[in-house]
Design a protein around this motif. Structure first.
Motif, PDB file in Angstrom:
ATOM      1  N   ILE A  12       0.928  -1.268   0.037  1.00 24.78           N
ATOM      2  CA  ILE A  12      -0.178  -0.002   0.088  1.00 24.78           C
ATOM      3  C   ILE A  12       0.904   1.445   0.167  1.00 24.78           C
ATOM      4  O   ILE A  12       0.633   2.187  -0.747  1.00 24.78           O
ATOM      5  N   LEU A  13       1.879   1.254   0.800  1.00 28.08           N
ATOM      6  CA  LEU A  13       2.796   2.394   0.814  1.00 28.08           C
ATOM      7  C   LEU A  13       3.427   2.480  -0.522  1.00 28.08           C
ATOM      8  O   LEU A  13       3.894   3.738  -0.819  1.00 28.08           O
ATOM      9  N   GLY A  14       3.807   1.511  -0.899  1.00 25.91           N
ATOM     10  CA  GLY A  14       4.990   1.640  -2.086  1.00 25.91           C
ATOM     11  C   GLY A  14       3.899   2.202  -3.433  1.00 25.91           C
ATOM     12  O   GLY A  14       4.404   2.924  -4.033  1.00 25.91           O
ATOM     13  N   SER A  15       2.433   1.674  -3.449  1.00 27.99           N
ATOM     14  CA  SER A  15       1.780   2.355  -4.520  1.00 27.99           C
ATOM     15  C   SER A  15       1.517   3.567  -4.268  1.00 27.99           C
ATOM     16  O   SER A  15       1.427   4.441  -5.107  1.00 27.99           O
ATOM     17  N   LEU A  16       1.177   3.956  -3.130  1.00 28.41           N
ATOM     18  CA  LEU A  16       1.132   5.487  -2.656  1.00 28.41           C
ATOM     19  C   LEU A  16       2.265   6.095  -3.090  1.00 28.41           C
ATOM     20  O   LEU A  16       2.038   7.332  -3.807  1.00 28.41           O
ATOM     21  N   GLY A  17       3.490   5.761  -2.884  1.00 27.29           N
ATOM     22  CA  GLY A  17       4.893   6.229  -3.271  1.00 27.29           C
ATOM     23  C   GLY A  17       4.876   6.613  -4.804  1.00 27.29           C
ATOM     24  O   GLY A  17       5.234   7.642  -5.133  1.00 27.29           O
ATOM     25  N   SER A  18       4.442   5.661  -5.337  1.00 33.06           N
ATOM     26  CA  SER A  18       4.663   5.586  -6.810  1.00 33.06           C
ATOM     27  C   SER A  18       3.673   6.565  -7.418  1.00 33.06           C
ATOM     28  O   SER A  18       4.041   7.391  -8.369  1.00 33.06           O
ATOM     29  N   ALA A  19       2.423   6.689  -7.009  1.00 34.17           N
ATOM     30  CA  ALA A  19       1.746   7.677  -7.398  1.00 34.17           C
ATOM     31  C   ALA A  19       2.064   8.916  -7.171  1.00 34.17           C
ATOM     32  O   ALA A  19       1.944   9.772  -7.885  1.00 34.17           O
ATOM     33  N   LEU A  20       2.731   9.257  -5.969  1.00 37.81           N
ATOM     34  CA  LEU A  20       3.216  10.874  -5.614  1.00 37.81           C
ATOM     35  C   LEU A  20       4.468  10.971  -6.640  1.00 37.81           C
ATOM     36  O   LEU A  20       4.475  12.011  -6.895  1.00 37.81           O
ATOM     37  N   TYR A  21       5.170   9.814  -7.007  1.00 38.68           N
ATOM     38  CA  TYR A  21       6.425  10.281  -7.925  1.00 38.68           C
ATOM     39  C   TYR A  21       5.847  10.517  -9.332  1.00 38.68           C
ATOM     40  O   TYR A  21       6.344  11.661 -10.033  1.00 38.68           O
ATOM     41  N   LEU A  38      -2.751   4.514  -7.847  1.00 40.02           N
ATOM     42  CA  LEU A  38      -3.908   4.933  -7.008  1.00 40.02           C
ATOM     43  C   LEU A  38      -4.998   4.026  -6.857  1.00 40.02           C
ATOM     44  O   LEU A  38      -5.358   3.237  -5.478  1.00 40.02           O
ATOM     45  N   GLY A  39      -5.237   3.205  -8.019  1.00 37.64           N
ATOM     46  CA  GLY A  39      -6.200   2.067  -8.011  1.00 37.64           C
ATOM     47  C   GLY A  39      -5.755   0.802  -7.284  1.00 37.64           C
ATOM     48  O   GLY A  39      -6.384   0.253  -6.580  1.00 37.64           O
ATOM     49  N   LEU A  40      -4.437   0.796  -7.906  1.00 34.12           N
ATOM     50  CA  LEU A  40      -3.859  -0.465  -6.741  1.00 34.12           C
ATOM     51  C   LEU A  40      -3.783  -0.411  -5.298  1.00 34.12           C
ATOM     52  O   LEU A  40      -4.076  -1.207  -4.554  1.00 34.12           O
ATOM     53  N   ARG A  41      -3.668   1.006  -4.765  1.00 40.77           N
ATOM     54  CA  ARG A  41      -3.664   1.354  -3.428  1.00 40.77           C
ATOM     55  C   ARG A  41      -5.034   1.064  -2.880  1.00 40.77           C
ATOM     56  O   ARG A  41      -5.094   0.451  -1.800  1.00 40.77           O
ATOM     57  N   VAL A  42      -5.908   1.238  -3.532  1.00 36.47           N
ATOM     58  CA  VAL A  42      -7.386   0.985  -2.896  1.00 36.47           C
ATOM     59  C   VAL A  42      -7.465  -0.525  -2.986  1.00 36.47           C
ATOM     60  O   VAL A  42      -8.233  -0.900  -2.169  1.00 36.47           O
ATOM     61  N   ALA A  43      -7.054  -1.387  -3.923  1.00 34.71           N
ATOM     62  CA  ALA A  43      -7.331  -2.596  -4.170  1.00 34.71           C
ATOM     63  C   ALA A  43      -6.797  -3.258  -3.156  1.00 34.71           C
ATOM     64  O   ALA A  43      -7.072  -4.255  -2.479  1.00 34.71           O
ATOM     65  N   PHE A  44      -5.363  -3.108  -2.756  1.00 33.93           N
ATOM     66  CA  PHE A  44      -4.760  -3.686  -1.846  1.00 33.93           C
ATOM     67  C   PHE A  44      -5.244  -3.182  -0.488  1.00 33.93           C
ATOM     68  O   PHE A  44      -5.376  -4.254   0.415  1.00 33.93           O
TER      69      PHE A  44
END
Length: 67
Positions: A12-21, A38-44
């Motif tokens: 979850i944190l990795g996908s959130l960081g990727s979205a920020l990048y 962000l969609g992956l973060r929601v799914a996770f």
């Protein structure tokens, strides 16, 4: 179960960081990679919540309560 939850939080944190990048690197219009992250973060997050509910129902985890 603790390891699964820890791995899910890292995902979850990795996908959130990727979205920020991707958000910081975009120039003029929305980046589809940011939306995918962000969609992956929601799914996770939904999968983690469902896994915790199922583990509770099957007895793999026990609620301890707050005293």
């Amino acid at each position: 179960m603790k390891i699964v939850v820890a791995i899910a939080f890292l995902l979850i944190l990795g996908s959130l960081g990727s979205a920020l990048y991707h958000m910081m690197r975009q120039k003029d219009k929305a980046d589809p990679r940011m939306a995918r992250s962000l969609g992956l973060r929601v799914a996770f997050s939904i999968l983690l919540f469902a896994a915790i509910l199922i583990a509770n129902q099957l007895g793999y985890i026990q609620p301890t309560g707050i005293r």
